[in-house]
Design a protein around this motif. Structure first.
Motif, PDB file in Angstrom:
ATOM      1  N   PHE A 158       1.670 -12.497  -8.256  1.00  0.00           N
ATOM      2  CA  PHE A 158       2.637 -13.355  -8.891  1.00  0.00           C
ATOM      3  C   PHE A 158       3.377 -12.801 -10.216  1.00  0.00           C
ATOM      4  O   PHE A 158       4.270 -13.204 -10.816  1.00  0.00           O
ATOM      5  N   PHE A 159       2.776 -11.574 -10.464  1.00  0.00           N
ATOM      6  CA  PHE A 159       3.408 -11.001 -11.677  1.00  0.00           C
ATOM      7  C   PHE A 159       3.858  -9.298 -11.159  1.00  0.00           C
ATOM      8  O   PHE A 159       3.110  -8.474 -11.745  1.00  0.00           O
ATOM      9  N   ALA A 160       4.556  -9.473 -10.364  1.00  0.00           N
ATOM     10  CA  ALA A 160       5.073  -8.035  -9.653  1.00  0.00           C
ATOM     11  C   ALA A 160       5.277  -6.793 -10.716  1.00  0.00           C
ATOM     12  O   ALA A 160       4.902  -5.843 -10.542  1.00  0.00           O
ATOM     13  N   GLY A 161       6.117  -7.064 -11.678  1.00  0.00           N
ATOM     14  CA  GLY A 161       6.290  -5.775 -12.725  1.00  0.00           C
ATOM     15  C   GLY A 161       7.183  -5.031 -11.743  1.00  0.00           C
ATOM     16  O   GLY A 161       8.183  -5.314 -11.143  1.00  0.00           O
ATOM     17  N   SER A 162       6.677  -3.742 -11.706  1.00  0.00           N
ATOM     18  CA  SER A 162       7.457  -2.803 -10.938  1.00  0.00           C
ATOM     19  C   SER A 162       6.986  -2.769  -9.616  1.00  0.00           C
ATOM     20  O   SER A 162       7.281  -1.869  -9.072  1.00  0.00           O
ATOM     21  N   SER A 163       6.111  -3.551  -9.116  1.00  0.00           N
ATOM     22  CA  SER A 163       5.878  -3.708  -7.678  1.00  0.00           C
ATOM     23  C   SER A 163       4.918  -2.444  -7.058  1.00  0.00           C
ATOM     24  O   SER A 163       4.982  -2.109  -6.220  1.00  0.00           O
ATOM     25  N   THR A 164       3.958  -1.985  -8.076  1.00  0.00           N
ATOM     26  CA  THR A 164       2.799  -1.243  -7.800  1.00  0.00           C
ATOM     27  C   THR A 164       2.072  -1.710  -6.702  1.00  0.00           C
ATOM     28  O   THR A 164       1.644  -0.896  -5.689  1.00  0.00           O
ATOM     29  N   GLY A 178      -2.830   0.120   8.814  1.00  0.00           N
ATOM     30  CA  GLY A 178      -3.212  -1.333   8.841  1.00  0.00           C
ATOM     31  C   GLY A 178      -1.691  -2.083   8.826  1.00  0.00           C
ATOM     32  O   GLY A 178      -0.775  -1.553   9.030  1.00  0.00           O
ATOM     33  N   ASN A 179      -2.051  -3.496   8.766  1.00  0.00           N
ATOM     34  CA  ASN A 179      -0.871  -4.160   9.089  1.00  0.00           C
ATOM     35  C   ASN A 179      -0.734  -5.166   7.871  1.00  0.00           C
ATOM     36  O   ASN A 179      -0.303  -6.345   7.851  1.00  0.00           O
ATOM     37  N   ARG A 180      -1.161  -4.724   6.775  1.00  0.00           N
ATOM     38  CA  ARG A 180      -1.062  -5.681   5.607  1.00  0.00           C
ATOM     39  C   ARG A 180       0.409  -6.155   5.273  1.00  0.00           C
ATOM     40  O   ARG A 180       1.309  -5.182   5.475  1.00  0.00           O
ATOM     41  N   ARG A 181       0.515  -7.089   4.583  1.00  0.00           N
ATOM     42  CA  ARG A 181       1.756  -7.538   4.091  1.00  0.00           C
ATOM     43  C   ARG A 181       1.588  -8.026   2.672  1.00  0.00           C
ATOM     44  O   ARG A 181       0.757  -8.322   2.181  1.00  0.00           O
ATOM     45  N   PHE A 182       2.986  -8.130   1.905  1.00  0.00           N
ATOM     46  CA  PHE A 182       2.838  -8.306   0.535  1.00  0.00           C
ATOM     47  C   PHE A 182       3.918  -9.383   0.164  1.00  0.00           C
ATOM     48  O   PHE A 182       5.007  -9.403   1.051  1.00  0.00           O
ATOM     49  N   ILE A 183       3.704 -10.211  -0.586  1.00  0.00           N
ATOM     50  CA  ILE A 183       4.697 -11.193  -1.252  1.00  0.00           C
ATOM     51  C   ILE A 183       4.863 -10.713  -2.746  1.00  0.00           C
ATOM     52  O   ILE A 183       3.678 -10.789  -3.551  1.00  0.00           O
ATOM     53  N   MET A 184       5.707 -10.329  -3.339  1.00  0.00           N
ATOM     54  CA  MET A 184       5.677 -10.009  -4.880  1.00  0.00           C
ATOM     55  C   MET A 184       6.655 -11.170  -5.375  1.00  0.00           C
ATOM     56  O   MET A 184       7.788 -11.577  -4.852  1.00  0.00           O
ATOM     57  N   VAL A 185       6.376 -11.775  -6.674  1.00  0.00           N
ATOM     58  CA  VAL A 185       7.052 -12.689  -7.426  1.00  0.00           C
ATOM     59  C   VAL A 185       7.342 -12.084  -8.669  1.00  0.00           C
ATOM     60  O   VAL A 185       6.361 -11.658  -9.548  1.00  0.00           O
ATOM     61  N   ASP A 207      14.867  -6.385 -10.434  1.00  0.00           N
ATOM     62  CA  ASP A 207      15.776  -5.114  -9.789  1.00  0.00           C
ATOM     63  C   ASP A 207      14.732  -3.918  -9.865  1.00  0.00           C
ATOM     64  O   ASP A 207      14.977  -3.291  -8.817  1.00  0.00           O
ATOM     65  N   ILE A 208      14.117  -3.578 -10.693  1.00  0.00           N
ATOM     66  CA  ILE A 208      13.066  -2.635 -10.918  1.00  0.00           C
ATOM     67  C   ILE A 208      12.047  -2.787  -9.779  1.00  0.00           C
ATOM     68  O   ILE A 208      11.716  -1.663  -8.797  1.00  0.00           O
ATOM     69  N   SER A 209      11.592  -3.946  -9.430  1.00  0.00           N
ATOM     70  CA  SER A 209      10.680  -4.223  -8.479  1.00  0.00           C
ATOM     71  C   SER A 209      11.254  -3.859  -7.068  1.00  0.00           C
ATOM     72  O   SER A 209      10.726  -3.165  -6.259  1.00  0.00           O
ATOM     73  N   ARG A 210      12.493  -4.295  -6.873  1.00  0.00           N
ATOM     74  CA  ARG A 210      13.015  -3.987  -5.489  1.00  0.00           C
ATOM     75  C   ARG A 210      13.476  -2.707  -5.328  1.00  0.00           C
ATOM     76  O   ARG A 210      13.130  -1.968  -4.222  1.00  0.00           O
ATOM     77  N   LYS A 211      13.670  -1.792  -6.381  1.00  0.00           N
ATOM     78  CA  LYS A 211      14.041  -0.359  -6.163  1.00  0.00           C
ATOM     79  C   LYS A 211      12.895   0.225  -6.116  1.00  0.00           C
ATOM     80  O   LYS A 211      13.000   1.166  -5.191  1.00  0.00           O
TER      81      LYS A 211
END
Length: 371
Positions: A158-164, A178-185, A207-211
């Motif tokens: 829920f607090f993705a930040g830079s999406s580490t 693996g076939n893990r998936r993620f949801i970043m908010v 934008d940083i997260s997506r990049k």
């Protein structure tokens, strides 16, 4: 296994003699089994020193008693055991295990945050993006995710930040298939006006997260091109928005019930400025579809359509061009079609065309949605 005379047999020997499975041996003899996966005690150097000062004691197993000054055994006489010339610390399995529903699980030390403290010094641009506040080491999040046995899990941050977190998910999938998936908010929080990110044209933390997700995916695929050929590093980005359809204003409990039963049976038109992609996303969500459904374009009889699930669902979302009945028949004749979505506005008030389409869909066993 006899605690008093230290008669120790291997797990394999007990299995062979008593005809037990390994898990059964651990559960039955938990109070009598030694193991050496414990971190070394502060008492260990004193034991080694005592043995050395006394000219060495010819034994493969050492036992000591002491009274701890802290911890769960504080103030109690506590017994510790060491084995071999390296003085490996022994512990009873029951001391480092946890019982859940009658099954014994052995605990193992997997590290602490401090194991990764040194890595926080060079984190600013890890992942190819600058992010100074709250960035976590990629290796630490990868380790945390790797401790979970489910390789198909969904990871939510829920607090993705830079999406580490997203980076760690993709990295781990590349390593163990693996076939893990993620949801970043992440809120579109503006970056500092003095940051390098802003100079590079990145205006918000989102934008940083997506990049970073994009760069991380490219790097993982490039680093191991042979083993990552089937690895999915793609992602979709969505923002919260108001409905693209005129809101239903329920005037009675009856209308409210109708709304709950027919979410797509809206009385008014779609937003004239809404894109087909935005309309489709909202329609799919209202029908319980996933945001990760396969979506593409299709052209049938001159009509530009959106295709979902490889053609299981087709949607005509052009409110400005009225289709002919013949064109709609050809759409309904698509081999894999299960559901057809069409905007109410596309009929241009032609009730006869709408009625004929409904009859044609029924005869082909295709579900018709009008929105």
């Amino acid at each position: 296994f006899e605690r008093r005379n230290f008669l120790i047999r291997s797990i394999a020997e007990v299995q062979r003699v008593e005809g037990l499975e390994e898990a059964e041996v651990y559960n039955i003899y938990a109070a009598k089994i030694f193991q050496t996966a414990m971190p070394q005690s502060s008492i260990r150097p004193r034991v080694m020193s005592f043995v050395a000062e006394n000219g060495g004691i010819e034994s493969d197993l050492y036992s000591i008693e002491y009274v701890p000054r802290s911890g769960r055994n504080k103030g109690l006489v506590y017994e510790q055991f060491y084995k071999g010339e390296n003085f490996r610390l022994f512990a009873w399995l029951r001391d480092v295990a946890e019982e859940r529903d009658g099954v014994l699980f052995k605990k193992e030390m997997r590290g602490t945050y401090w194991d990764y403290a040194s890595e926080t010094k060079n984190l600013t641009k890890e992942g190819g993006v600058e992010f100074k506040n709250g960035k976590k080491p990629l290796s630490m999040l990868r380790r945390i995710l790797g401790m979970q046995p489910d390789k198909d899990m969904m990871v939510l941050d829920f607090f993705a930040g830079s999406s580490t977190t997203a980076h760690a998910v993709m990295q781990l999938n590349a390593e163990d298939e693996g076939n893990r998936r993620f949801i970043m908010v992440q809120l579109p929080e503006p970056v500092s006006e003095h940051s390098e990110a802003l100079k590079a044209g990145v205006a918000t933390v989102a934008d940083i997260s997506r990049k970073r997700i994009k760069l991380a995916g490219e790097k993982i695929l490039a680093t191991s091109p042979i083993t990552t050929q089937s690895l999915d590093t793609g992602f979709r980005a969505y923002t919260l928005a108001d409905t693209n359809f005129t809101k239903w204003r329920a005037e009675s409990d009856v209308e409210t019930n109708v709304l709950e039963q027919h979410l797509l049976d809206l009385r008014d038109s779609a937003d004239d400025n809404a894109t087909p992609e935005s309309l489709l996303v909202e329609l799919l969500l209202k029908q319980g579809y996933s945001l990760t459904e396969e979506v593409g374009d299709a052209d049938i009889s001159g009509l530009r359509l959106k295709s979902v699930g490889g053609g299981l669902v087709l949607a005509y979302l052009d409110e400005h061009a009225k289709p002919t009945l013949q064109q709609l028949r050809e759409v309904l004749d698509s081999p894999d079609l299960v559901k057809f979505v069409i905007l109410e506005d596309a009929f241009k008030g032609d009730d006869e065309l709408k009625a004929n389409l409904a009859q044609e869909a029924k005869s082909r066993n295709v579900e018709l949605w009008t929105a």
